[in-house]
Each structure stands twice: as C-alpha cells, then as structure tokens.
Write an enzyme that holds these catalytic residues in place. Structure first.
Site, mmCIF file in Angstrom:
data_model
loop_
_atom_site.group_PDB
_atom_site.id
_atom_site.type_symbol
_atom_site.label_atom_id
_atom_site.label_comp_id
_atom_site.label_asym_id
_atom_site.label_seq_id
_atom_site.Cartn_x
_atom_site.Cartn_y
_atom_site.Cartn_z
ATOM 1 N N TYR A 137 -16.131 -22.722 -14.924
ATOM 2 C CA TYR A 137 -15.363 -21.490 -14.726
ATOM 3 C C TYR A 137 -15.336 -20.628 -15.982
ATOM 4 O O TYR A 137 -15.369 -19.405 -15.912
ATOM 5 C CB TYR A 137 -13.941 -21.828 -14.237
ATOM 6 C CG TYR A 137 -13.914 -22.046 -12.749
ATOM 7 C CD1 TYR A 137 -14.001 -23.325 -12.202
ATOM 8 C CD2 TYR A 137 -13.894 -20.961 -11.874
ATOM 9 C CE1 TYR A 137 -14.035 -23.519 -10.838
ATOM 10 C CE2 TYR A 137 -13.927 -21.145 -10.506
ATOM 11 C CZ TYR A 137 -14.003 -22.414 -9.990
ATOM 12 O OH TYR A 137 -14.054 -22.586 -8.634
ATOM 13 N N GLN A 177 -13.058 -11.078 -1.646
ATOM 14 C CA GLN A 177 -13.151 -12.522 -1.859
ATOM 15 C C GLN A 177 -13.582 -12.789 -3.306
ATOM 16 O O GLN A 177 -13.609 -13.928 -3.750
ATOM 17 C CB GLN A 177 -14.176 -13.148 -0.928
ATOM 18 C CG GLN A 177 -13.868 -12.987 0.551
ATOM 19 C CD GLN A 177 -15.045 -13.423 1.404
ATOM 20 O OE1 GLN A 177 -15.126 -14.551 1.876
ATOM 21 N NE2 GLN A 177 -15.986 -12.508 1.595
ATOM 22 N N ASN A 178 -13.954 -11.719 -4.002
ATOM 23 C CA ASN A 178 -14.474 -11.865 -5.357
ATOM 24 C C ASN A 178 -13.344 -12.093 -6.350
ATOM 25 O O ASN A 178 -12.214 -11.649 -6.147
ATOM 26 C CB ASN A 178 -15.284 -10.620 -5.748
ATOM 27 C CG ASN A 178 -16.497 -10.445 -4.862
ATOM 28 O OD1 ASN A 178 -16.931 -11.389 -4.193
ATOM 29 N ND2 ASN A 178 -17.016 -9.236 -4.798
ATOM 30 N N HIS A 233 -9.020 -14.534 -2.909
ATOM 31 C CA HIS A 233 -9.355 -15.818 -3.528
ATOM 32 C C HIS A 233 -8.966 -15.874 -5.001
ATOM 33 O O HIS A 233 -9.504 -16.677 -5.757
ATOM 34 C CB HIS A 233 -10.862 -16.095 -3.373
ATOM 35 C CG HIS A 233 -11.264 -16.273 -1.938
ATOM 36 N ND1 HIS A 233 -12.574 -16.164 -1.518
ATOM 37 C CD2 HIS A 233 -10.533 -16.518 -0.814
ATOM 38 C CE1 HIS A 233 -12.626 -16.363 -0.192
ATOM 39 N NE2 HIS A 233 -11.394 -16.571 0.253
#
Ligand code: BV8
Ligand code: ZN
Length: 247
Positions: free
Chosen positions: A69, A107-108, A125
């Site tokens: 991440y 959704q990004n 998200h």
C-alpha cells in the site's frame, strides 16, 4: 480509434436533471496508475491484489501488505489527474449551473478526482492517502513517504493500516447510503473505467436500470454491463469523456 458517440447519448448528457457517475481504476489508468487487475510489474506482479486487499492478509503479513500500500500511495501521490478526471469536473459544473444534480461515486482510492477539482466525491472504497490505527481510533496525518517502518506503528503500539475498504469489509455506511439514494433518484447513470465485478458498487447501476432510466458505460474493454446499458462507448475515458461534455 475514436469511438462514435450517438447523438442521443450526447443529448442524454446535455438534458439530464441528475447524473450519477461511478468510476473505477480505468479512469486513472491514463494517469499512469495500474488498474486493479493489471499486474503491477516487477516484485508485485507475483501477487493477486485480491489476496493482499484483505484483513486476513494484513493480519498474516502486515509488513508485506503495508509495503504494497505504501508503494501504491507513492504512485498515487506522484500521479496527476488526466483529461477524463477533468471532463467530470466540467460535467459537474455544467449540470449544477443548469440547476441539476451531479453525484460522483468512485471505487478509486487515489484522490485524483478531488485533485482535478471534483467536489463532494463519494469514496466507496476509502482512500489510500488516509491511514488509521488498526487498534485505536488514531488517524495520524501527513505520514512520511515512504513510511518510516513496515508495518508503521501507532503510539498505542498498534499497526497503522490504509484507510481503504478491504474485501470482506463493509463499505462506509454514509458513502453507501449516499450512493444508493443517488442511483435510485438519477435520470442518467454513467459507469466509467470499471470492470463492474466488485459488489455492492457494481450493483448500483441496477437501481437505475431497473427504473428504466438511461444508462451509459465508458470502458476500454467489454464488461458484464456492456450488453445491459443504453449506450456502451468502448474507448479510453480520457478520450471519450471530453467529447461527451460540451466544451
Ligand atoms: C462487502 C480497495 C460485505 C482496496 C477494493 C455481493 C454483495 C456484496 C459483496 C459481495 C458480493 N459478491 C461478492 C462479494 C464480496 C466482494 C466482491 O465483490 N468480490 C468480487 C471480487 C466478486 N465485495 C466485498 O468484499 C465488499 N465488501 O460487500 O462487505 C459486508 C457487509 C457488512 C459487514 C461486513 C461485510 C468490499 C469491496 C471493496 C474491496 N476493495 N479496493 C484496494 O484498492 O487495494 S475493490 C477494488 O476493485 C478496487 O477498489 C477497484 O476499484 C475495484 C473494482 O476494480 P475496478 O476499479 O473495476 O478496476 P479493474 O482493474 O477491475 O477494471 C478496470 C477497468 O477499466 C477494466 O474494465 C478496463 O477495461 C478499464 N480500463 C482500463 N483502462 C481504461 C479503462 N477504461 C477506460 N479508460 C481507460 N483508459
Ligand atoms: Zn493506535
């Protein structure tokens, strides 16, 4: 190859009273951010994102998941919004200037819509730019890039995790409520740059389709939606969206 846009599709965008746009990783691809299902090259190509984007993976290997991440966070911070993001800023301005409603659902997790100038973006998200402690409520701001350690520690001793929704985790309640209300009220629903396979986001368009209102897809490749929308425009968002929005 430029995709022909039917005149009635252009008219639907120009006349809509409430437009909902749902975006996915495809709209950020032209900003250089690999889509969710593209293998990020090198070291990361050996992993399936769906195996890393889970609470179980973080519990099993917090160092690996934190590194994945933090590497993606760096890519998002280094990227710039593209013509597709900018076209949606102009569309929001045009719809609101004529007294209509515009709802942008994404959704990004990359923050590029906001950096382009979109406002009231509904992040279904979460965001890779926000991190929080997996143990206490702390959510430290301005984390150094790269992180000082993997995993990164909270003052309480817990591990910091990205502020994203992992598979198996519930979407933020307020975001999902806003998305469902908008999809059930809009008179045009546009799906842009998403493979339309992740739920509940992928089910939102059904709230429009089931009411018989106009629906549109702008996507580089066919998806499960392609045969079910009023207009399926095959092409890159950065090329198609600016032509949908009257200059
Ligand atoms: C949940 C954040 C329940 C992390 C992500 C039915 C109902 C509810 C849930 C489920 C269900 N069925 C299955 C589930 C479980 C699961 C799910 O949907 N699984 C799928 C794989 C079958 N859903 C969940 O787990 C969700 N949680 O429902 O919880 C619950 C309820 C109460 C209490 C507890 C639990 C959570 C889902 C969210 C997961 N997190 N991301 C991270 O990013 O690391 S999802 C992930 O996939 C990304 O966010 C991404 O946005 C999303 C979808 O991918 P896309 O954006 O579409 O990207 P993709 O690469 O797939 O496609 C890109 C497209 O762009 C392609 O089609 C390509 O052709 C196109 N493209 C490429 N370039 C361009 C382009 N298009 C235009 N222009 C270009 N230039
Ligand atoms: Zn803590």
């Amino acid at each position: 190859m430029t995709t022909p846009i039917p005149a009635e599709a252009l008219r639907a965008v120009a006349d809509a009273g409430h437009i909902v746009v749902l975006t996915g990783a495809g709209i950020s691809a032209e900003s250089g951010i690999p889509t969710f299902r593209d293998a990020i090259d090198g070291f990361w190509s050996q992993y399936d994102p769906r195996d890393l984007a889970t609470p179980e993976a973080f519990a099993r290997d917090p160092e690996l998941v934190t590194r994945w991440y933090d590497m993606r966070r760096g890519m998002c911070a280094a990227a710039s919004p593209n013509a597709g993001h900018q076209a949606l800023v102009h569309l929001q301005q045009q719809v609101t200037a004529r007294g209509g409603r515009f709802t942008l659902l994404t959704q990004n997790i990359d923050g590029l819509h906001q950096r382009a100038g979109s406002t009231e973006v509904v992040e279904l998200h979460g965001s890779i730019l926000r991190w929080r402690c997996a143990t206490c409520a702390a959510h430290p701001q301005d984390l150094p890039m790269p992180l000082p350690s993997f995993p990164a520690s909270c003052a309480c001793g817990g591990h910091l995790r990205p502020g994203v929704v992992w598979f198996g985790e519930a979407l933020p309640e307020s975001a999902l409520e806003a998305a469902v209300e908008a999809a059930a009220a809009c008179d045009l629903f546009m799906s842009v740059g998403t493979s339309a396979v992740v739920y509940p986001a992928a089910g939102l368009i059904d709230l429009a389709n089931d009411r018989g209102v106009a629906t549109m897809e702008v996507n580089r490749d066919p998806t499960p939606l392609t045969g079910r929308v009023s207009w399926a425009l095959t092409g890159c968002a950065g090329e198609v969206l600016p032509r949908l929005v009257t200059p």
